[in-house]
Design a protein around this motif. Sequence first.
Motif, PDB file in Angstrom:
ATOM      1  N   LEU A 232      45.362  36.161  31.695  1.00  0.00           N
ATOM      2  CA  LEU A 232      45.705  35.715  33.045  1.00  0.00           C
ATOM      3  C   LEU A 232      45.332  36.776  34.072  1.00  0.00           C
ATOM      4  O   LEU A 232      44.692  36.482  35.095  1.00  0.00           O
ATOM      5  N   ALA A 233      45.732  38.025  33.807  1.00  0.00           N
ATOM      6  CA  ALA A 233      45.453  39.118  34.734  1.00  0.00           C
ATOM      7  C   ALA A 233      43.952  39.331  34.897  1.00  0.00           C
ATOM      8  O   ALA A 233      43.453  39.525  36.012  1.00  0.00           O
ATOM      9  N   ARG A 234      43.223  39.277  33.782  1.00  0.00           N
ATOM     10  CA  ARG A 234      41.769  39.478  33.843  1.00  0.00           C
ATOM     11  C   ARG A 234      41.104  38.376  34.671  1.00  0.00           C
ATOM     12  O   ARG A 234      40.236  38.654  35.513  1.00  0.00           O
ATOM     13  N   SER A 235      41.526  37.119  34.474  1.00  0.00           N
ATOM     14  CA  SER A 235      40.921  35.990  35.195  1.00  0.00           C
ATOM     15  C   SER A 235      41.177  36.079  36.696  1.00  0.00           C
ATOM     16  O   SER A 235      40.264  35.880  37.514  1.00  0.00           O
ATOM     17  N   PHE A 236      42.417  36.345  37.072  1.00  0.00           N
ATOM     18  CA  PHE A 236      42.744  36.452  38.504  1.00  0.00           C
ATOM     19  C   PHE A 236      42.023  37.637  39.143  1.00  0.00           C
ATOM     20  O   PHE A 236      41.588  37.558  40.293  1.00  0.00           O
ATOM     21  N   ASP A 237      41.905  38.726  38.414  1.00  0.00           N
ATOM     22  CA  ASP A 237      41.240  39.903  38.969  1.00  0.00           C
ATOM     23  C   ASP A 237      39.760  39.611  39.226  1.00  0.00           C
ATOM     24  O   ASP A 237      39.191  40.038  40.230  1.00  0.00           O
TER      25      ASP A 237
END
Length: 511
Positions: A232-237
């Motif tokens: 999730l964090a990687r995608s949003f970043d």
Amino acid sequence: MFDNLSQRLSGILDGLTRRGALSATDVDTAMREVRRALLEADVALDVARSFIERVRERAVGVDVIKSVTPGQMVVKIVHDELVTTLGSDAQAIDLNAPAPVAIMMVGLQGSGKTTTTAKIAKRLTDLGKRKVLMASLDTRRPAAMEQLAVLGKQVEVDTLPIVQGQTPPQIAKRAIEAAKLGSYDVVILDTAGRITLDEAMMAEAADVKRAADPHEVLLVADALTGQDAVNLARSFDERVGLTGIVMTRVDGDGRGGAALSMRAVTGKPIKLIGTGEKMDALETFDPARIAGRILGMGDIVSLVEKAAANIDAEKAARTAERMRKGAFDLTDLREQLTQMQKLGGLGGLMGMIPGVAKMKNQLAAANLDDSLLKRQCAIIDSMTPKERRNPDILKASRKKRIAAGSGTKVEEINKLLKMHRGMADMMKAMGGAKRGPMAGLANALGFGGGMPSAEEMQKMAEKMQAQGGGGLPPGMPNLPKNIPGMPGNLPGLGGSKLPGLGGFPGLGKKK
């Protein structure tokens, strides 16, 4: 959240500290166990592998070989590498920009974005003395805007009026204009989420970012989601560009790996952690303190900071003066019990005391929970003002009446009175102590003229770290090894007795 990881790592490292000398084989064996513990805690594989390699490189090097206590040195190395993995320094929300500073909240549906938005607004208002405006951009979830408006009234923070039919980018622009006209310092934009990652959510978030040009983009991630939180964090970043992460439900039973992995994988700092449902249950994420909690070293600095934030200084000074004179009655005791509940209850306090975090299972077996504090308060509330001022008049008939009124037993009332006598004697001794361990404890509790300063707290933390996190701060007496009603030989506790603790109600044997 870190309980399981903490227990595993503490057990592994305790085995090393008991050895007089360490060989490369000892370190390799311990590192295999640490790697297994990290993977079981949902830490990403590449993060766990990198962590173990860094620790092993230092643990079999010259630092440990020349150390007087190689086991303690390995504990320090693991602690330092945990801090590095978690982000080295605590980072607060950056408000260093022209007003109104826009903060955009992103994340999946159900992660706690709306509640966290209100918590941050309250934190900035109360602690930062900023004028904050909140705006809900969630046009999809039923009553999402009304929910933020209700929370705004609860925390006494303004919310943007609801206008039907506007798109999220239009609401964002209207919020920025309203913040400028109303001379607000900060505007927080609560965006919509989805059950899972999808293109529509990402495109909407990107549109809102272009419209509002936020100074901070904070990802709200549920600590219970484990490995998915990293994706999730990687995608949003990649799509929106994050500046920080807020982890919610840290007080839950998640395995803690998400926190270790998200910072290492994205390079974005975890700025805040949600530790409960209440609006003030939001803490700054300090890697050094979290690493100390994971390794069972406690967190005295956070404990003192929490005390400073929750305790009324004037009331505490009056109580301290009464204690010094030996006039510590049951009304004062009830005040102390209430303060303990405000500080997070027995569980929260015990978890921050060095050494005690390693024995949570024994504390649980001793039935040491927050209902104990409530029963004690109920007992005192069932007494007359005269009985509270003068507990010596409490004879059998009065105790039966109080037990019936509070829904407890006479034995519990006797234990409470015994604890009160022990505390009164201890407080009187501390009030007159000028030197020695009692003087150190008196100063730590504010008997020496107020709460410790930030500099004193920092020195306390540095001394504890130099000791490898073992034991209480210098100058304070250690807890007893054998607390009545609890298993003997509790790990991490010293030998001298702390007056008044032995008679604590609920620590005795069950009737």
